[in-house]
Design an enzyme around this catalytic site. Structure first.
Site: not given
Ligand code: RIB
Length: 306
Positions: A290, A252-255, A288, A41
């Site tokens: 990853g 990782a959308a939140g990241d 996308r 994260k």
């Protein structure tokens, strides 16, 4: 103008398997594809912020193993200052085993490795860098006492502190009170508040966020996935609707959201504009596969917003 963003957090090698559906306990299913991606994260937020044009330094720890080098060099490739990512030779680098089903949802198992041995004492050489930041991004993938220590240093130096309470775990009031923004998703909000609602609607999110304000959080941004994001707290409420995209991988959308929000604030843009930019960056990232490979450039975000 000080525009420096400092991220203190985790770096992981992500082992990602795509499958049709998740197995139930005791069941074996056959996956479709396997990839190894740079993740974690903290590193995801650092990478995303730099790719969006931010001036970014990362503080973290890796092992002395085969993953350490490429995890650092991937960050350096987009301009992240990696000089304060140190090595702990006694443990492995962090790893995450991630499964993604046909709808793009994920399940993640983490082994902390060197992320878990980043103690407050090991932060000492980075104290000045933290204090020099305009914005400090923290998450909960390193020890809680280290996160708390970073938050205190940042608060004292009047940096803007953005706390991503992820992965979901309870956080003390003293930590929430150091944060200018606390940014849970629906699961993290439930764990932070101890309330497990069914569906998290806007009004449910607003009510649960009130509990975090009562515990000291100045502003809360609830990241509500395909619905959007809700800002509550000092200065009033705002809702940013999600942009309609077809999700491939929500990892990782939140990241992406937190990184883009920080970049926009660092540039002096308003909170509302920062949220619009962040919502678009998060939307782009789910299209996308990853973690770090799914982070957009500024042009990608601009294209989606237009
Ligand atoms: O937020 C996504 C990240 O969570 C992944 O990259 C994985 O490493 C886990 O830490």
């Amino acid at each position: 103008m000080n525009t420096r963003i400092v991220v203190v957090g985790s770096l992981n090698a992500d082992f990602v398997i795509d499958l049709e559906r998740f197995p139930v306990p005791g069941e074996t299913v056959t996956g479709k594809t396997f990839h190894v991606f740079p993740g974690g994260k903290g590193a995801n937020q650092a990478y995303a912020a730099a790719r969006l044009g931010g001036r970014v330094s990362m503080i973290g720890q890796v092992g002395q193993d085969t993953h350490a080098g490429w995890l650092k060099s991937n960050l350096a490739s987009v301009g992240v200052d990696v000089t304060q990512i140190r090595h702990d030779p006694s443990v492995s680098s962090g790893v995450a085993c991630i499964s993604i089903d046909a709808s793009g949802q994920n399940q993640i198992i983490i082994v902390g490795g060197a992320n878990a041995t980043l103690t407050p004492e090991r932060l000492e050489p980075s104290r000045e860098l933290i204090a020099s930041a305009k914005i400090v991004l923290i998450q909960l993938e390193i020890p809680l006492e280290t996160v708390a220590s970073v938050a205190r240093i940042a608060k004292r130096s009047e940096a803007i502190v953005i706390l991503d309470p992820a992965p979901a775990k309870p956080a003390p009031d003293s930590l929430l009170a150091c944060a200018d923004y606390v940014t849970p998703n629906e699961t993290e909000l439930a764990v932070l508040t101890g309330v497990r609602p069914g569906k998290v609607t806007r009004s449910v999110a607003r009510d649960l966020a009130k509990g975090l304000h009562a515990r000291g959080a100045a502003k809360v941004i609830v990241k509500m996935g395909a619905q959007g994001a809700l800002l509550t707290g000092e200065g009033g409420e705002h809702f940013w609707p999600a942009l309609p995209v077809r999700p491939v991988d929500t990892t990782a959308a939140g990241d992406a959201f937190n990184a883009a929000f920080a970049v926009a604030l660092a540039e002096g843009r308003s909170e509302i504009e920062a949220g619009e930019f962040a919502t678009a960056a998060a939307a782009w990232s789910v299209t996308r596969p990853g973690a770090q490979p799914s982070m957009p450039t500024r042009d990608d975000v601009a294209a989606l917003m237009s």
